[in-house]
Design an enzyme around this catalytic site. Structure first.
Site, mmCIF file in Angstrom:
data_model
loop_
_atom_site.group_PDB
_atom_site.id
_atom_site.type_symbol
_atom_site.label_atom_id
_atom_site.label_comp_id
_atom_site.label_asym_id
_atom_site.label_seq_id
_atom_site.Cartn_x
_atom_site.Cartn_y
_atom_site.Cartn_z
ATOM 1 N N TYR A 193 -0.737 9.079 -9.114
ATOM 2 C CA TYR A 193 -0.834 7.625 -9.054
ATOM 3 C C TYR A 193 0.071 6.872 -10.012
ATOM 4 O O TYR A 193 0.243 5.664 -9.879
ATOM 5 C CB TYR A 193 -2.293 7.213 -9.235
ATOM 6 C CG TYR A 193 -3.135 7.623 -8.044
ATOM 7 C CD1 TYR A 193 -3.117 6.886 -6.878
ATOM 8 C CD2 TYR A 193 -3.900 8.782 -8.079
ATOM 9 C CE1 TYR A 193 -3.856 7.268 -5.761
ATOM 10 C CE2 TYR A 193 -4.648 9.178 -6.977
ATOM 11 C CZ TYR A 193 -4.620 8.419 -5.820
ATOM 12 O OH TYR A 193 -5.343 8.811 -4.726
ATOM 13 N N PHE B 63 -15.657 7.907 -9.313
ATOM 14 C CA PHE B 63 -15.687 7.167 -8.045
ATOM 15 C C PHE B 63 -14.429 7.402 -7.261
ATOM 16 O O PHE B 63 -14.207 6.866 -6.224
ATOM 17 C CB PHE B 63 -15.917 5.667 -8.300
ATOM 18 C CG PHE B 63 -14.945 5.016 -9.235
ATOM 19 C CD1 PHE B 63 -13.727 4.567 -8.773
ATOM 20 C CD2 PHE B 63 -15.244 4.854 -10.578
ATOM 21 C CE1 PHE B 63 -12.828 3.965 -9.639
ATOM 22 C CE2 PHE B 63 -14.359 4.234 -11.450
ATOM 23 C CZ PHE B 63 -13.142 3.794 -10.977
#
Length: 414
Positions: free
Chosen positions: A128, A414
């Site tokens: 990312y 998450f």
């Protein structure tokens, strides 16, 4: 608007396509669960925020979604954020630019909703950064030997503990209330019913040999002050028990409660140690342990931050010291963030405006995300060659201002 990968198109994935979404998720994250057990697991997604990519034949080949983290704590304030999640691409369609298409789509939709920041917990940390996400919130993992000595805390003996099997209907309100009051930078709360239900779901197929989920609740004079979710797994080595306690999440309102909770978790019968993950680097347990070294602390990345609306994100937080700095920011994916920004702020305010003035610091939006929660210093990034100082002393001043007394943290993935 998002430019689709040639031969593919971006689509909304509604609940009617749940089976297709689960198929892609299983391709992206292999699971040994039986088909029926996997399909029965609760899906925590908000369907209006769930997107996918279809191939030319109409097959769903990639998915992503986000959670609505309204009021995500940041230093001295809160910001509305999108929690990027469930990102997966079918292995037969990799290396075709689909991931970039999905991240672009996510950032555009996040901006349109007025969410200034995107956050995620990464399955692979190498992915990312190239999309402007910075590793902003490291976490500690500990393996604490049974009976490890803890320092005394006044009042700990007055805390009442109850150890029970988790009853979602009875325990969830207490967990929700205590978890929501933490306020540590980066501390994402489970903001939807579906998220909470998924987090507390306890299927025998997902226990990996552990017992059902247990909870220890703490109270003082009848008022709940903390809780810990945990599981045990019992093993035998020759004639001795060698079990493990795995702590899923622990929250304490005060030091006495923390001492009482950890005292119970670290000294359970037939257990040889307690595994604890996702602790903030300044968690009270690291100071209560008389011998931290024996707990074999390991550092890992946890929450990654991406500024979507740079001025709104910088205005949302506060600064530990007065700051007046011009930042020259590069952002290849969100052109509106690129350029020079004047940041003026302090403990009680922040203003961010466009400027043509000469920069004091030059950096990529990734590095700005890294320092955003106050847990990583601009001085450290400068030493690594990732922030360029134009004005002498600007790095040090920014390091003090962007820092925060409490390290960032998040108690779940998450």
């Amino acid at each position: 608007m998002t430019t689709p990968t040639p031969g593919y198109r971006t689509v909304t994935v509604d609940e009617a396509r749940k089976a297709d979404l689960l198929t892609i998720d299983r391709w992206a994250f292999p699971s040994g669960l039986p088909d029926g057990a996997f399909a029965a697991l609760p899906v925590p997604l908000s369907w209006d925020r769930t997107r996918g990519v279809r191939s030319g034949s109409g097959d769903l080949v990639a998915v992503h979604s986000s959670y609505p983290f309204q009021g995500l704590p940041v230093p001295g304030g809160t910001v509305d954020a999108a929690g990027l999640t469930w990102v997966g691409v079918h292995p037969g369609h990799r290396r075709r630019g689909i991931l970039r298409t999905m991240i672009t789509d996510h950032l555009e939709r996040t901006s349109a909703r007025g969410e200034a920041v995107s956050v995620l917990t990464a399955s692979e940390p190498s992915i990312y950064g190239r999309f402007g996400y910075g590793s902003a919130c490291p976490a500690l993992r500990l393996t604490v030997p049974r009976g490890a000595a803890l320092r005394d805390v006044p009042g700990a003996q007055d805390v009442h503990l109850e150890i029970e099997t988790l009853d979602v209907a009875r325990h969830a309100p207490t967990i929700r209330a205590l978890h929501g009051r933490v306020g540590r930078p980066g501390w994402a709360t489970r903001t939807t019913t579906a998220l909470e239900a998924s987090f507390l779901h306890d299927s025998e197929h997902t226990r990996d040999g552990h017992e059902p989920l247990r909870v220890v609740t703490a109270s003082l004079d009848g008022t709940p002050t903390g809780y810990a979710l945990f599981r045990r797994r019992l093993r035998w080595e020759d004639t001795a028990a060698s079990g493990t306690v795995s702590v899923v999440e622990a929250v304490a309102r005060d030091a006495a409660t923390a001492r009482a909770l950890w005292g119970a978790l670290l000294d359970m019968d037939l257990m040889s140690g307690t595994e604890v993950g996702l602790l903030p680097v300044d968690d009270v347990l690291t100071h209560l342990l008389v011998d931290l070294r024996a707990a074999a602390p390991r550092l890992k990345d946890h929450v990654w931050v991406r500024l979507v609306d740079l001025p709104a994100a910088l205005r949302a937080r506060r600064y530990a010291a007065p700051v007046h700095v011009v930042l020259e920011v590069a952002d290849a994916m969100v052109p509106a963030n690129a350029g020079r920004w004047r940041l003026q702020g302090g403990p009680d305010h922040a203003e961010v405006t466009r400027t043509d003035a000469d920069p004091d610091l030059v950096l990529d939006v990734r590095e700005l995300g890294t320092v955003y929660l106050g847990g990583v210093s601009t001085a450290a990034l400068h030493a690594a060659g990732l922030v360029r100082e134009v004005t002498a002393g600007a790095v040090a001043r920014a390091a003090v201002a962007f820092g925060w007394p409490t390290a960032p943290g998040c108690s779940w993935v998450f």
